[in-house]
Write an enzyme that holds these catalytic residues in place. Structure first.
Site: not given
Ligand code: GLN
Length: 480
Positions: A77, A152, A176
């Site tokens: 990532k 994400s 995410s």
């Molecule tokens: N979707 C969640 C957010 O927008 C989690 C994001 C993540 O785990 N990096 O914060």
């Protein structure tokens, strides 16, 4: 034979038996990426240099001195720092940024012989649930290119699902890793807070972030976790707890009659897709048939999870993102005469909309007049959520829930409505707030042929038990 369809451990076996060479393997993946990435946009950077590493790795096979992931491509990532590839966090503000150091997990992967095949797309700074917040365009879901891969870490999940890499790393602050794993039909694990070093992970919510693996199956994930887990003096929140041989130990038989699985009522209320609910219920019946105990439980503060998470995570993000000011690194606005303008314009032009929203929200909840009402209150509720899990785990060994309320949604469907987007993480944020491990296990497909996922949670640092139990379900109960 199409090697890219095989699991990581199957590929490893072929390499060990010398049935393929590392160079052949890496070339095969590079062509798969070149062919598929134009459509899917899962990778922001493809590491063509890795063929040199492949040669070195191949030599190690010939010399018989191989690491645990020797010659295996792993996708990373793009918020995990690598010295030899850009680290952009899918943000314009870090476009082309080269880190002067490797993240701890990257060092561990290199030591284990892994080939870092490229950097994957993501929501900018990991803010999002769809990968649509990337400054470099969204990633598409390999099962239906009209749909999002989740986020994400959508690029990592899509890369594994589309056979562009046998394994990948993501980061999980509120879901995410697990949510995109669920949308793309792959296994994804968020380890306990402190199990894996965060050194070199560009910080989002420092008290919530963890790096974790994606792969096609539980054993592959166990192997990658074994390599990346462990103590690191550069991360003061990283725990000095021995790392088991996860991949080997998961195969030991389970004492089924001694295991109790908790089903929290709050995770099965309305809003959950009926197909996901039915499939999980079917698995629970099979578990009961196999001698496991199933117990209904309650996690009473579940409904406060999303608001608590969005206060704490944005507060931490707003301070973590203060370093992007156009001065030391990254994008610098050309239209500034004063230092003030330099900050404002660099940040204004460099950050995307969602990032700005998070910074404003976080700055607001930390501001003098609102600190007690929001931030401090959220910290107290976080403690209640931690207590919920602690008391649940006195009565049960694991908790089973859906990973997401629904299968992958359409591109653009939630982009205009941040609150709807935030609800995608309703079942995942609890594990981050409590610091416990959680895994997504694919459990089949919906009637419209989209992957469905189930989440399994365990007490902190019980990754081995979690992986062993998940492996049991995967091997015995998810096959149609
Ligand atoms: N979707 C969640 C957010 O927008 C989690 C994001 C993540 O785990 N990096 O914060």
């Amino acid at each position: 034979m199409d090697i890219t369809r095989l699991s990581l451990c199957e590929i490893k076996a072929l390499l060990e038996k010398r049935e393929i060479s590392v160079i052949e393997l890496v070339n095969t993946y590079l062509s798969a990426i070149n062919e598929k990435n134009k459509l899917l946009n899962a990778f922001l950077h493809i590491n063509h240099e890795c063929l040199r590493q492949a040669e070195i790795s191949q030599k190690r096979y010939l010399e018989g001195e191989i690491g645990a992931l020797e010659g295996i491509p792993i996708a990373i990532k793009d918020n995990i720092c690598t010295v030899d590839q850009p680290t952009t966090c899918a943000s314009k503000i870090l476009k082309g940024y080269m880190s002067p150091f490797d993240a701890h997990v990257i060092k561990k992967l290199r030591d284990a012989g892994a080939i870092l095949i490229g950097k994957t797309n993501m929501d900018e700074f990991a803010f999002g649930s769809s990968t649509e917040n990337s400054a470099f365009g969204p990633t598409l879901n390999p099962f239906d290119t009209q749909r999002v891969p989740g986020g994400s870490s959508g690029g990592s999940a899509a890369a594994v699902a589309a056979n562009m890499s046998p394994g990948a790393l993501g980061s999980d602050t509120g879901g995410s890793i697990r949510q995109p794993a669920s949308f793309c039909g792959v296994v994804g694990l968020k380890p306990s807070y402190g199990r894996v070093s965060r050194y070199g992970l560009v910080a989002f919510g420092s008290s919530l972030d963890q790096i974790g693996p994606f792969a096609k199956n539980v054993k592959d994930v166990a192997l990658i976790l074994k390599v990346i887990a462990g103590y690191d003096e550069c991360d003061s929140t990283c725990c000095d707890i021995p790392v088991p041989e996860y991949d080997k130990e998961i195969e030991k038989p389970l004492e089924r009659s001694k295991i109790t699985v908790g089903i929290p009522e709050e995770y099965f209320e309305k809003g959950l897709s009926s197909q996901i609910r039915e499939k999980i219920n079917k698995i629970l019946d099979l578990l009961a048939n196999d001698g496991f105990h199933i117990k209904n439980i309650t996690l009473p503060h579940t409904h406060y999870g999303i608001p608590t998470y969005y206060i704490i995570s944005t507060a931490e993000a707003s301070t973590n993102l203060a370093r992007f000011d156009g001065v030391k690194f990254g994008y610098r606005s050309k239209n500034s005469d004063t230092v003030y303008d330099l900050y404002v314009n660099s940040r204004g032009e460099g950050f995307g909309d969602e990032t700005k929203r998070r910074i404003m929200l976080g700055t607001f909840v930390l501001s003098a007049g609102y600190y007690d009402a929001y931030y401090l209150k959220a910290q107290k509720v976080r403690t209640l959520i931690i207590e919920d899990f602690k008391s649940a785990f006195k009565a049960v060994d694991f908790i089973i829930t859906p990973t997401t309320p629904e299968t992958a949604f359409k591109l653009g469907e939630k982009a205009a409505n941040p609150l709807m987007m935030y609800l995608s993480d309703i079942y995942t944020v609890g594990a981050n707030l409590a610091g416990i491990p959680g895994i997504n296990l694919p459990i089949g497909f919906s009637s419209d042929k989209l992957p469905m996922g189930m989440q399994i949670l365990a007490p902190a640092f019980k990754e081995l038990d979690l992986l062993r139990f998940t492996y049991y379900i995967e091997q015995n109960l998810t096959k149609e």
